[in-house]
Design an enzyme around this catalytic site. Structure first.
Site, PDB file in Angstrom:
ATOM      1  N   SER A   1      42.851   4.224  86.171  1.00 39.16           N
ATOM      2  CA  SER A   1      42.276   5.451  85.608  1.00 39.16           C
ATOM      3  C   SER A   1      41.059   5.117  84.752  1.00 39.16           C
ATOM      4  CB  SER A   1      43.317   6.187  84.765  1.00 39.16           C
ATOM      5  OG  SER A   1      44.377   6.649  85.575  1.00 39.16           O
TER       6      SER A   1
ATOM      7  N   GLU B   1      38.668   5.228  79.495  1.00 36.92           N
ATOM      8  CA  GLU B   1      39.983   4.623  79.317  1.00 36.92           C
ATOM      9  C   GLU B   1      39.913   3.141  79.676  1.00 36.92           C
ATOM     10  OE1 GLU B   1      44.503   5.017  81.127  1.00 36.92           O
ATOM     11  OE2 GLU B   1      43.334   6.830  80.807  1.00 36.92           O
TER      12      GLU B   1
ATOM     13  N   ARG C   1      46.735   6.902  74.328  1.00 35.01           N
ATOM     14  CA  ARG C   1      46.032   5.702  74.773  1.00 35.01           C
ATOM     15  C   ARG C   1      45.386   4.943  73.613  1.00 35.01           C
ATOM     16  NH1 ARG C   1      48.923   7.271  77.874  1.00 35.01           N
ATOM     17  NH2 ARG C   1      48.620   7.823  80.057  1.00 35.01           N
TER      18      ARG C   1
END
Length: 314
Positions: free
Chosen positions: A236, A306, A187
């Protein structure tokens, strides 16, 4: 602050009819632009300016003539984002339909606009018999966001399929970057600060459209069963720590269904935060921080956000 806008774009972004002709859509610059309607949480303040370019040249010229001290924030579908209630200083750049084209350029390769959705990319790949990009069907975002954040799901990530991307740097310069230049990790990428992804080249493998569709259906069914897809959410919330699943840590900390105002931890999937109605961005972010505190206390693990959080508090 310089607010140079190339070609004197009309404040109306829609196409205009001139006799029997349809004039090309023009770029638009909006001052004090509400951002809540553009993000999935449906909360947050305004941008000082919202720039919606109609073509690459407009975007390049705009950035080249914008005071270098003015911050620039790219905005995709607004799915993985909290815009704080005080709004965003500087310019938010949103790539719309002119940047949402996807085409197969050979038997295994796709050229995708930075504003194209994961659904469009995966569907185009299916029609062209290109396998390996089905996972993008499950990510509620655009190509630009996938490239910047190494978006992924179901065991695959952008780093697995990206060949190269075209970007406009904060200076207005256009540059092509190979996947190897982006320093991909989980990520994360080393994409230059302020760079805007205008297109990306993805490479898959030869496949049968029926088999590709079956995999897309499997992924869609899995998402439907496990995620609150029809809620005002941001996707998320936290990254999975090494050796752990974020949702499990949140559940073990007793946060399932936890509320702060109209913000709630989803009871269906505990790594999702929800806006039940009138939650402010402050409510949502504070709830996320409370979850992080409880997880740290119960497991010793520090969750990392995130979801991107931008702007200033009210």
């Amino acid at each position: 602050m310089t607010t140079f806008l190339p070609n004197n774009p009309s404040p109306n972004p829609s196409r205009k009819r001139e006799g029997n002709e349809v004039a090309p859509a023009q770029s638009r610059l909006t001052q004090n632009a509400p951002l809540a309607p553009l993000v999935w949480f449906k909360s947050g303040g305004k941008a000082d300016f919202l720039f919606e370019p109609a073509k690459v040249e407009d975007l390049s010229n705009f950035l080249a003539n914008l005071d270098e001290s003015v911050p620039v924030l790219p905005l995709g579908l607004g799915s993985n984002l909290i815009v704080r209630d005080g709004g965003v200083r500087g310019v938010v750049v949103r790539l719309g339909k002119p940047f949402a084209k996807v085409e197969a350029i050979d038997a295994t390769t796709l050229k995708c606009g930075g504003g194209a959705s994961g659904v469009l990319v995966s569907s185009t790949a299916r029609d062209a018999g290109i396998a390996g990009v089905e996972f993008l069907r499950s990510i509620p975002g655009t190509v630009g966001g996938f490239v910047r954040m190494n978006g992924g799901a179901y065991g695959r990530e952008t780093a697995d399929i990206l060949v190269e991307c075209d970007v406009i740097l904060r200076t207005g310069e256009r540059r092509t970057l190979a996947a190897s230049e982006l320093g991909y990790t989980y990520r994360h990428s080393n994409l230059p600060e302020g760079a805007i992804v205008i297109s990306a080249t993805f490479r898959g493998t030869p496949g049968e459209p029926q088999a590709i569709q079956a995999e897309m259906d499997r992924i869609a069914a899995a998402r439907e069963a496990s995620q609150p897809l029809r809620s005002k959410t941001g996707g998320s919330t936290f990254k999975n720590p090494p050796g752990h699943k974020a949702w499990a840590l949140v559940d073990e900390a007793g946060c399932r269904g936890l509320k702060r105002g109209d913000a709630q931890v989803s009871e269906k999937h505990t790594n999702f935060l929800l806006n039940l109605g009138q939650a402010t961005s402050a409510d949502i972010e504070a709830l996320g921080e409370e979850v992080r505190t409880r997880v740290k206390e119960t497991s010793g693990v520090t969750l990392e956000w995130e979801i991107q959080r931008v702007g200033v508090p009210a």
